[in-house]
Enzyme design. Structure first.
Site, PDB file in Angstrom:
ATOM      1  N   PRO A  13      -0.080 -16.858  30.544  1.00  0.00           N
ATOM      2  CA  PRO A  13       1.374 -16.565  31.105  1.00  0.00           C
ATOM      3  C   PRO A  13       1.010 -15.814  32.476  1.00  0.00           C
ATOM      4  O   PRO A  13       0.001 -15.068  32.709  1.00  0.00           O
ATOM      5  CB  PRO A  13       2.004 -15.648  30.032  1.00  0.00           C
ATOM      6  CG  PRO A  13       0.604 -14.893  29.608  1.00  0.00           C
ATOM      7  CD  PRO A  13      -0.524 -15.894  29.580  1.00  0.00           C
ATOM      8  N   GLY A  14       2.109 -15.882  33.526  1.00  0.00           N
ATOM      9  CA  GLY A  14       1.923 -15.275  34.610  1.00  0.00           C
ATOM     10  C   GLY A  14       3.180 -14.522  34.748  1.00  0.00           C
ATOM     11  O   GLY A  14       3.217 -13.219  34.653  1.00  0.00           O
ATOM     12  N   ARG A  15       4.084 -15.357  35.091  1.00  0.00           N
ATOM     13  CA  ARG A  15       5.549 -14.671  35.390  1.00  0.00           C
ATOM     14  C   ARG A  15       6.085 -13.923  34.592  1.00  0.00           C
ATOM     15  O   ARG A  15       6.562 -12.880  34.719  1.00  0.00           O
ATOM     16  CB  ARG A  15       6.585 -15.912  35.862  1.00  0.00           C
ATOM     17  CG  ARG A  15       7.865 -15.406  36.513  1.00  0.00           C
ATOM     18  CD  ARG A  15       8.718 -16.871  36.456  1.00  0.00           C
ATOM     19  NE  ARG A  15       7.817 -18.169  36.885  1.00  0.00           N
ATOM     20  CZ  ARG A  15       8.040 -18.450  38.241  1.00  0.00           C
ATOM     21  NH1 ARG A  15       8.820 -17.598  38.998  1.00  0.00           N
ATOM     22  NH2 ARG A  15       7.462 -19.528  38.595  1.00  0.00           N
ATOM     23  N   ARG A  70       9.711 -17.003  48.009  1.00  0.00           N
ATOM     24  CA  ARG A  70      10.502 -17.778  46.915  1.00  0.00           C
ATOM     25  C   ARG A  70      11.690 -18.130  47.341  1.00  0.00           C
ATOM     26  O   ARG A  70      12.028 -19.639  47.322  1.00  0.00           O
ATOM     27  CB  ARG A  70      10.350 -17.037  45.700  1.00  0.00           C
ATOM     28  CG  ARG A  70       9.077 -16.793  44.891  1.00  0.00           C
ATOM     29  CD  ARG A  70       9.267 -16.309  43.600  1.00  0.00           C
ATOM     30  NE  ARG A  70       9.333 -17.416  42.592  1.00  0.00           N
ATOM     31  CZ  ARG A  70      10.838 -17.474  42.392  1.00  0.00           C
ATOM     32  NH1 ARG A  70      11.655 -16.763  42.615  1.00  0.00           N
ATOM     33  NH2 ARG A  70      10.802 -18.702  41.398  1.00  0.00           N
ATOM     34  N   TYR A  80      11.440 -22.115  47.432  1.00  0.00           N
ATOM     35  CA  TYR A  80      12.201 -23.022  46.275  1.00  0.00           C
ATOM     36  C   TYR A  80      13.843 -22.764  46.172  1.00  0.00           C
ATOM     37  O   TYR A  80      14.405 -23.381  45.211  1.00  0.00           O
ATOM     38  CB  TYR A  80      11.683 -22.168  45.093  1.00  0.00           C
ATOM     39  CG  TYR A  80      10.295 -22.186  45.040  1.00  0.00           C
ATOM     40  CD1 TYR A  80       9.208 -23.175  44.781  1.00  0.00           C
ATOM     41  CD2 TYR A  80       9.608 -20.860  44.524  1.00  0.00           C
ATOM     42  CE1 TYR A  80       8.052 -23.003  44.782  1.00  0.00           C
ATOM     43  CE2 TYR A  80       8.159 -20.545  44.330  1.00  0.00           C
ATOM     44  CZ  TYR A  80       7.367 -21.755  44.524  1.00  0.00           C
ATOM     45  OH  TYR A  80       6.018 -21.641  44.278  1.00  0.00           O
ATOM     46  N   CYS A 101      11.670 -15.538  62.570  1.00  0.00           N
ATOM     47  CA  CYS A 101      12.325 -16.306  63.446  1.00  0.00           C
ATOM     48  C   CYS A 101      12.501 -17.995  62.811  1.00  0.00           C
ATOM     49  O   CYS A 101      11.878 -18.840  63.187  1.00  0.00           O
ATOM     50  CB  CYS A 101      11.568 -16.329  64.867  1.00  0.00           C
ATOM     51  SG  CYS A 101      11.745 -14.781  65.508  1.00  0.00           S
ATOM     52  N   TYR A 159       4.562 -14.022  42.181  1.00  0.00           N
ATOM     53  CA  TYR A 159       4.557 -14.748  43.346  1.00  0.00           C
ATOM     54  C   TYR A 159       5.207 -14.183  44.276  1.00  0.00           C
ATOM     55  O   TYR A 159       6.157 -14.922  45.172  1.00  0.00           O
ATOM     56  CB  TYR A 159       5.314 -16.118  42.816  1.00  0.00           C
ATOM     57  CG  TYR A 159       4.404 -16.823  41.489  1.00  0.00           C
ATOM     58  CD1 TYR A 159       3.297 -17.352  41.475  1.00  0.00           C
ATOM     59  CD2 TYR A 159       5.213 -16.842  40.453  1.00  0.00           C
ATOM     60  CE1 TYR A 159       2.536 -17.685  40.583  1.00  0.00           C
ATOM     61  CE2 TYR A 159       4.396 -17.367  39.167  1.00  0.00           C
ATOM     62  CZ  TYR A 159       3.113 -17.545  39.310  1.00  0.00           C
ATOM     63  OH  TYR A 159       2.525 -18.240  38.153  1.00  0.00           O
TER      64      TYR A 159
HETATM   65  C1  LIG Z   1      -2.981 -23.845  35.106  1.00  0.00           C
HETATM   66  C2  LIG Z   1      -1.784 -22.521  35.322  1.00  0.00           C
HETATM   67  N1  LIG Z   1      -1.760 -21.648  33.794  1.00  0.00           N
HETATM   68  C3  LIG Z   1      -0.927 -20.821  34.149  1.00  0.00           C
HETATM   69  C4  LIG Z   1       0.113 -20.513  35.218  1.00  0.00           C
HETATM   70  C5  LIG Z   1       1.311 -19.574  35.203  1.00  0.00           C
HETATM   71  O1  LIG Z   1       2.408 -19.932  35.023  1.00  0.00           O
HETATM   72  P1  LIG Z   1       3.643 -19.017  34.828  1.00  0.00           P
HETATM   73  O2  LIG Z   1       3.433 -17.894  36.226  1.00  0.00           O
HETATM   74  O3  LIG Z   1       4.910 -19.850  35.030  1.00  0.00           O
HETATM   75  O4  LIG Z   1       3.445 -18.311  33.344  1.00  0.00           O
HETATM   76  C6  LIG Z   1      -0.084 -21.588  36.205  1.00  0.00           C
HETATM   77  C7  LIG Z   1       1.172 -21.456  37.365  1.00  0.00           C
HETATM   78  O5  LIG Z   1       1.122 -22.134  38.373  1.00  0.00           O
HETATM   79  C8  LIG Z   1      -0.942 -22.495  36.339  1.00  0.00           C
HETATM   80  O6  LIG Z   1      -0.942 -23.240  37.439  1.00  0.00           O
END
Ligand SMILES: Cc1ncc(COP(=O)(O)O)c(C=O)c1O
Length: 440
Positions: free
Chosen positions: A286-288, A324, A328, A354, A383
């Site tokens: 997980p990141g987000r 973002r 997006y 600009c 992000y």
């Molecule tokens: C290989 C991989 N793992 C994990 C993530 C994390 O994604 P998220 O931030 O949506 O959890 C990404 C995001 O681009 C990714 O490319």
């Protein structure tokens, strides 16, 4: 859930008033809540506890050393996509043995660095990459752990630019090719298959696509386990967060109305019956989910421009600080740092860059704002800073971490000197192309 709340009419980050942070550190300013990050991590680990997961936080979401240190101190591993991210994790005290390394274009230098650091596994994205890792491992006299990233060809309801698990995307290896890679692997003495990985995309709010992807690759996972002794199945990241009602999502009650959402608990509940029988180590990336709603971007209103056709609220943060919305078209909730009663205003919230695309919100109804007021842009922890640039020669903002009543600067605001670091205009460094000679 998060720790950003109004107390009376003042926005607080944990126990600290957001306005005080802006006064002390200036704006634009990224502010993160340490308690929220830790809480998100703990909730995910606890939801998946029967699977004994290894959580590899996706460093790309927010790569500040203090954020990495905080997660490393909880025993978190890391999902890397570059040598630079590995460098950051090592600097932050992260354990390389808990790191996976994905990405479609690893260079031999990056492969060397990761192998020397002793990472848990490479996540291999192509046949050519497999051969490249074999060459580096042979040169270093090591056996490299690899996992194959399978592209399960599953679409998810998310932005086209963050879909990664469909056949048209550059990521992963098509399921039909995997058997061929298994054969190739058997011929490489310096590699061993440690696992299988999938990652279908980002900001996914339903559980179904995750379930579908897992279901599709299980037969390949079983072959990896039974034929090659693979020990893990990495189901990627991608769990979505609340953007539209980010502030409200800090309230546990809010989640009860979102019965369809892929919360860690629902995600775990649906995937567990599929994953448990595999008797493998389950890795998640997980990141987000961990950091997205643990961060806000504070910005000050500089001017207002009222045209008959449209009103503009002009702020000191720009698309270079948070890209973002421009990249997006994504929605970020924007709230006043000090609420005031009365009239509201409908207009665009725009920055100083600009470009017409430098717009955080268009035709948005906001509480009344005037020059000098502070706004908080929500869901900026993931992000956000990690995608920031110096475009328009704008120094990047400072970052602050709040923990209870404490707050500290975790990245100083850049200076003009930072803008030109590494550049040179001296004659001494001029080189002449030997092919073209002096007149070239
Ligand atoms: C290989 C991989 N793992 C994990 C993530 C994390 O994604 P998220 O931030 O949506 O959890 C990404 C995001 O681009 C990714 O490319």
């Amino acid at each position: 859930m998060h720790r950003f709340r109004y107390r009376g009419d003042a926005l607080f980050v944990e126990e600290v008033e957001a306005a005080r942070l802006a006064e002390r550190y200036g704006t634009p300013l990224y502010v993160y809540s340490a308690g929220t990050i830790v809480d998100h991590y703990d909730r995910l680990v606890s939801s998946l506890r029967e699977l004994h997961p290894l959580v590899c936080y996706a460093v790309k979401a927010n790569s500040n050393l203090s954020v990495l240190r905080l997660l490393a101190s909880r025993g978190c591993g890391f999902d890397l996509v570059s040598g630079g991210e590995l460098y950051r994790v090592l600097r932050a005290g992260g354990d390389p043995a808990l790191c996976t390394f994905a990405g479609v274009a690893k260079t031999s230098q990056e492969i060397t660095e990761a192998l020397e650091a002793g990472i848990y596994s490479f996540i291999v994205e192509s046949r050519e990459e497999l051969a490249a890792i074999e060459r580096v491992a042979a040169r270093l006299g090591k056996r490299a752990p690899v996992a194959l990233r399978v592209n399960p060809d599953v679409g998810a309801q998310t932005h086209a630019k963050v879909k990664t698990g469909i056949a048209e995307s550059k990521f992963g290896i098509a399921a039909e090719e995997i058997e061929e890679l298994y054969r190739q692997l058997a011929l490489f003495p310096n590699l061993f298959l440690r696992g299988i990985q999938i990652h279908i995309g980002s900001q996914i709010r339903d559980v179904e696509p995750f379930e579908e992807a897992v279901r599709r690759v299980i037969p390949l996972v079983e072959i990896a386990r039974d034929r090659f002794g693979a020990e893990f199945f990495d189901i990627g990241g991608g769990l979505g967060i609340a953007y539209e009602e980010a502030l409200q999502s800090g309230d546990p009650g809010w989640w009860e109305s979102k019965a369809q959402w892929a919360t860690p608990a629902r995600y775990a509940q649906r995937l567990r019956p599929l994953l448990e029988p595999l008797k493998l180590r389950i890795v998640v990336e997980p990141g987000r989910l961990l950091v997205g709603n643990a961060g806000i971007l504070l910005t000050r209103v500089l001017y207002r421009k009222d045209r008959p056709q449209k009103k503009f609220v002009i702020v000191d943060a720009g698309m270079n600080d948070l890209i973002r919305p421009a990249l997006y078209g994504s929605f970020h909730q924007i709230v006043p740092v000090a609420r005031r009663a009365g009239e509201s205003i409908e207009g665009d919230v725009v920055g100083p860059v600009c470009e017409s695309g430098d717009c955080f919100a268009s035709s948005r109804r906001l509480p009344w704002v005037e020059p000098g007021d502070l706004l908080a842009i929500f869901s900026a922890g993931a992000y956000g800073f990690s995608m920031a640039s110096q475009y328009n020669s704008r120094p990047r903002p400072a970052e602050v971490l709040v923990e209870g009543t404490d707050h500290r600067l975790i990245r100083r605001r850049e200076s003009y000197e930072d803008l030109v670091r590494g550049e040179q205009i001296g004659e001494d460094d001029r080189a002449t192309d030997p092919e073209r000679g002096a007149e070239g």
